[in-house]
Enzyme design. Structure first.
Site, short mmCIF file in Angstrom:
data_model
loop_
_atom_site.label_atom_id
_atom_site.label_comp_id
_atom_site.label_asym_id
_atom_site.label_seq_id
_atom_site.Cartn_x
_atom_site.Cartn_y
_atom_site.Cartn_z
N ASP A 1 0.77 -0.96 0.11
CA ASP A 1 0.02 0.09 0.03
C ASP A 1 0.87 1.02 0.04
O ASP A 1 1.60 1.26 0.94
CB ASP A 1 -0.92 -0.12 1.26
CG ASP A 1 -2.07 1.17 1.26
OD1 ASP A 1 -1.62 1.82 0.65
OD2 ASP A 1 -2.49 1.03 2.20
N CYS B 1 1.43 3.15 3.24
CA CYS B 1 1.76 2.36 4.63
C CYS B 1 3.09 2.41 4.98
O CYS B 1 3.87 2.49 4.03
CB CYS B 1 1.42 0.70 4.15
SG CYS B 1 2.50 -0.51 4.93
N CYS C 1 5.45 -0.09 4.59
CA CYS C 1 5.64 -0.71 3.40
C CYS C 1 6.92 0.26 2.55
O CYS C 1 7.73 -0.17 1.99
CB CYS C 1 4.40 -0.46 2.31
SG CYS C 1 2.93 -1.50 2.76
N ARG D 1 -5.25 -0.58 0.99
CA ARG D 1 -5.85 -1.04 2.14
C ARG D 1 -7.31 -0.57 2.20
O ARG D 1 -8.36 -1.01 2.82
CB ARG D 1 -5.06 -1.10 3.28
CG ARG D 1 -3.95 -1.95 3.60
CD ARG D 1 -3.05 -1.67 4.85
NE ARG D 1 -2.67 -0.37 4.72
CZ ARG D 1 -2.08 0.48 5.67
NH1 ARG D 1 -2.07 -0.18 6.86
NH2 ARG D 1 -1.58 1.70 5.53
#
Length: 330
Positions: free
Chosen positions: A57, A60, A63, A87
């Site tokens: 994502d 994120c 991430c 998400r």
């Protein structure tokens, strides 16, 4: 899209007979290996020894952290294959960002820019983002990043490159200099000083107005800054908070001169006439608050300068001053 559809159909037949948590490593391997390369954004390694498939994502934090490890994974012979998993769902801001990434002239560069917080030019084209997202749902992706190693084992969450390579039994190779995904900001540490916000100031994680604003600081707020950098002739000031750095343009700020104060016994003083609290012991300084007649504060600082005698106090790290001639001890 045929590969995604084929993989989805295969997965549906598995899920029809067994719950998602019962997927075996072989099934995870077969399903992720079945995704066509043009349905992913792939950062290829030089040795091409192994690969991981990452459901990611853009917004994120972990991430982003994993993305910063891509050069080390690539240098160690591991391809990193990204599958979009916004998400917040289909149609969300994260979803639209990923569409813009896929539709960019250079999706790999665009993905890195987006993960760094750069605002991308909105774009639309034929893309696999919705299919990726639905595929992730059927694989029961609960959070990001979700890493499927090429042997079918699954890592739910972030692992550093070293730990991930150790789990894969692959030796770590240091990435070449200059290969960083997010180049460090070469800011200079300066002695922390307080500044008054004089214009609405946007905060960025890098000194670049093309970045997504992480928040704003409103006028008349006082904040301490400890980083300085000049970019293309423009001065930026910054500070660290929670492991991150935040920057704003210096022309939105005004330095609050340091004042040599003397500590005195803390006592209550009331205003004998309407007066004010100033950010510096000077009536030409910014007035931070009115002090009506008979209102009072507890003062424990004293300053004597060319403007006379002033009393002050500190609250939340900020010093406030009032002319002593406007006060009387209670």
């Amino acid at each position: 899209m045929k590969s995604i559809i084929a993989v989805t159909f295969s997965l549906f037949s598995i899920l029809f007979t067994s719950p998602s948590w019962a997927l075996s490593a072989v099934e995870y391997k077969n399903l992720t290996d079945g995704i066509s390369s043009d349905e992913m954004i792939v950062y290829e390694s030089t040795g091409k020894l192994r690969h991981i498939t990452v459901f990611t994502d853009i917004d994120c934090g972990y991430c982003r952290k994993l993305h910063s490890e891509v050069p080390a994974l690539n240098a160690s012979g591991v391809d990193v294959r990204y599958v979009a998993y916004p998400r917040a769902g289909i149609g969300s801001d994260s979803f639209k960002k990923y569409v813009s990434v896929y539709c960019a002239d250079n999706p790999k560069k665009a993905l890195t820019s987006a993960k760094m917080g750069m605002l991308l030019k909105p774009a639309d084209c034929k893309n696999p983002v919705e299919e990726n997202y639905q595929f992730g749902n059927r694989l029961a992706v609960k959070g990001t990043p979700m890493i499927v190693i090429d042997d079918g084992s699954v890592v739910s969450g972030y692992l550093s490159a070293r730990k991930l390579l150790r789990r894969m039994k692959v030796g770590y190779v240091s990435p070449p200099k200059g290969s960083e995904m997010f180049p460090k900001v070469a800011a200079t540490r300066i002695s922390p000083e307080q500044y008054l916000i004089i214009n609405e100031a946007h905060l960025y994680t890098r000194p670049d107005t093309r970045m997504q604003s992480m928040g704003t600081m409103q006028p008349d707020v006082v904040h301490k800054f400890s980083l300085e950098i000049e970019i293309d002739g423009e001065r930026w000031l910054g500070f660290r908070k929670g492991g991150s750095q935040y920057y704003t343009q210096a022309n939105n700020l005004r330095l609050i001169p340091s004042v040599a104060t003397q500590s005195i016994k803390s006592k209550k003083y009331a205003a004998v006439r309407p007066t004010a609290l100033y950010i510096s012991p000077d009536k030409s300084a910014k007035k931070m608050a009115d002090m009506p007649a008979r209102s009072y504060f507890r003062f424990n600082l004293e300053v004597r300068n060319e403007n006379g005698r002033w009393l002050g106090f500190s609250r939340n790290g900020i010093k406030y001053y009032a002319p002593a001639t406007d006060l009387e001890e209670i």
